[in-house]
Design an enzyme around this catalytic site. Structure first.
Site, PDB file in Angstrom:
ATOM      1  N   CYS A  71     -10.070  23.124  17.007  1.00 19.75           N
ATOM      2  CA  CYS A  71      -9.317  22.521  15.898  1.00 19.75           C
ATOM      3  C   CYS A  71      -7.812  22.595  16.155  1.00 19.75           C
ATOM      4  CB  CYS A  71      -9.670  23.176  14.573  1.00 19.75           C
ATOM      5  SG  CYS A  71     -11.379  22.878  14.064  1.00 19.75           S
ATOM      6  N   ALA A  72      -7.438  22.398  17.410  1.00 20.52           N
ATOM      7  CA  ALA A  72      -6.023  22.366  17.809  1.00 20.52           C
ATOM      8  C   ALA A  72      -5.890  21.347  18.940  1.00 20.52           C
ATOM      9  CB  ALA A  72      -5.559  23.746  18.250  1.00 20.52           C
TER      10      ALA A  72
END
Length: 460
Positions: free
Chosen positions: A376-377
């Protein structure tokens, strides 16, 4: 060896008791093994102390702020005492406010909904999506990934100097990267923000479980974190800091608890007078067990002593790095350099391996739980991997079969409950997989690499 030295050395090898430490899992190659939970950056196991505190309260569970009965009053006191405990844990200023939310993501979305009109937001591309994406109603400037803490401060200063001299502005920055584990220069970034008339919110999801966080000492305006990364289950989060923007904003959720007074109008509508305090953004029945669990974790970490916890974590980081130092196929990812201070989060790629395949083999053949994907980056991983900004990749495992290249990495993370033996097993497993390959065949199923139970072992 002196008594004090022996005690200090022992503290490096004594993890805090956590749930699941004796859980066994099956291996695809046969037999069972004690599960090595090395995915703390996603969700840390609950501390035994937290679970015991929750279990002790559970028979007395009651509604909060709603009833005159004994259990309701007890639960209300527990909930408000949890608020005070969290404020103390975070070193809040006297006039700061603690709002209980569902998670870090929820906390930052709450703050985003409270931004004043015309607010500009500055955020580095290195942020987790929880702090990169909530600012949809504002004008957002996304800053390039810095390659040193000093460059981070300079980059922010240049960006803030170029903005309009008047009007509200907010900087959002992580305290510790959920990808590289590296510590960010929060105090210096806060000083830069304030020097240019901006405010700053700290995403402490990865920092608070590992290092002390003081709103006052760091001079940040708000801090957000999640209970499930702080060794507390039940989906609670915290947004703590300045009151004014939150008090002036419409409630994050409209409903009971947020409203002080509701009256009918002659035209059939309703008029509402909202609360000014934390209740303004805590509509509905609050998660009293979750808040109690967070407060219990705050007490447990404080009593354990962050000096001891940090020293132990640094010991485990060295154990991983030294154990894989002579395996050139393993490349750790970093913005600020391998020697940069960090928490117990390390991401890496392995030459010749799809990261999803590598993580699946660690789980299926060694009973080791890690994370693979883009964590999630996405912008940060693309920068670290030197890929095209449009390259395919997903938050979970990408659609790539074992042996195929893909845009993803493996992340190992640990903390206060990690035994040395689990880290040693991880190092041994990595070395064996690089040297000998997987012992089983794998296939892609629903986007994940999984053991092919219909196949014979790869080493057969």
């Amino acid at each position: 060896m002196s008594v004090s030295t022996a005690a200090a050395d022992q503290s490096l090898h004594t993890p805090l008791p956590v749930l699941g430490r004796d859980v066994t899992v099956p291996l695809v190659t046969g037999g069972e093994v004690t599960y090595a939970a090395l995915d703390y950056a996603a969700s840390a196991p609950a501390l035994q102390r937290v679970w015991d505190d929750v279990a002790a309260y559970a028979p007395y569970y009651g509604s909060v702020h709603r009833g005159a009965g004994y259990l309701s009053q007890l639960s209300t006191d527990l909930f408000e005492n949890a608020r005070r405990t969290v404020a103390e844990f975070l070193g809040c200023r006297g006039d700061d406010q603690v709002v209980f939310t569902r998670s870090t993501t929820d906390s930052l979305n709450l703050l985003a909904a409270a931004l004043p009109a015309g607010c500009e937001v500055f955020v580095f591309e290195t942020e987790h999506h929880a702090s990169l994406l909530p600012w949809r109603g504002a004008r957002v400037t996304c800053l390039d990934a810095p390659r040193s803490p000093r460059q981070a401060v300079r980059t922010l200063e240049r960006a803030l100097a170029g903005r309009a001299p008047h009007g509200p502005a907010l900087v959002c920055v992580t305290g510790a990267s959920n990808v590289t584990g590296e510590l960010w220069p929060v105090r210096e970034l806060a000083a830069a923000a304030h020097a240019h008339g901006a405010r700053i919110v700290l995403d402490a999801a990865q920092l608070a479980p590992h290092h002390p966080v003081s709103v006052t000492e760091l001079d940040v305006d708000w801090v957000a974190f999640s209970g499930h990364k702080l060794y507390a289950p039940f989906g609670s989060g915290v947004l703590a800091g300045r009151v004014d923007w939150l008090r002036e904003a419409e409630p994050y959720l409209a409903g009971g608890g947020a409203s002080r007074k509701v009256t009918r109008r002659a035209d059939g509508g309703v008029d509402v007078e909202w609360h000014d305090g934390a209740a303004r953004h805590e509509a509905g029945s609050p998660n009293v067990i979750g808040a109690h669990a967070v407060a219990s974790a705050c007490k447990a970490l404080t009593e354990a002593g962050f000096d001891t916890l940090v020293a132990r974590e640094e010991h485990l980081i060295r154990r991983v790095r030294e154990g894989l130092a002579d395996v050139p196929q393993v490349r750790f990812l970093s913005l600020f350099g391998d020697d940069a201070p960090r928490v117990g989060v390390l991401s890496f790629v392995v030459d010749g391996w799809n990261s999803s395949h590598f993580a699946a083999a660690l789980s299926a053949e060694y009973g080791i739980g890690v994370r693979d994907g883009l964590f999630c980056a996405h912008p940060l991983l693309r920068t670290l991997l030197g890929s095209d900004p449009q390259a395919q990749g997903e938050c979970g495992a990408p659609e790539a079969a074992p042996g195929e290249t893909s845009l993803n990495a493996v992340r190992v993370s640990f903390g206060a409950g990690t035994p040395d033996a689990h880290v040693d097993r991880f190092v041994t497993a990595c070395r064996e997989l690089v040297r000998d390959g997987a012992r089983w065949s794998y296939r892609t199923e629903n986007g994940r690499c999984v053991p092919d139970t219909s196949a014979t072992p790869a080493s057969a």
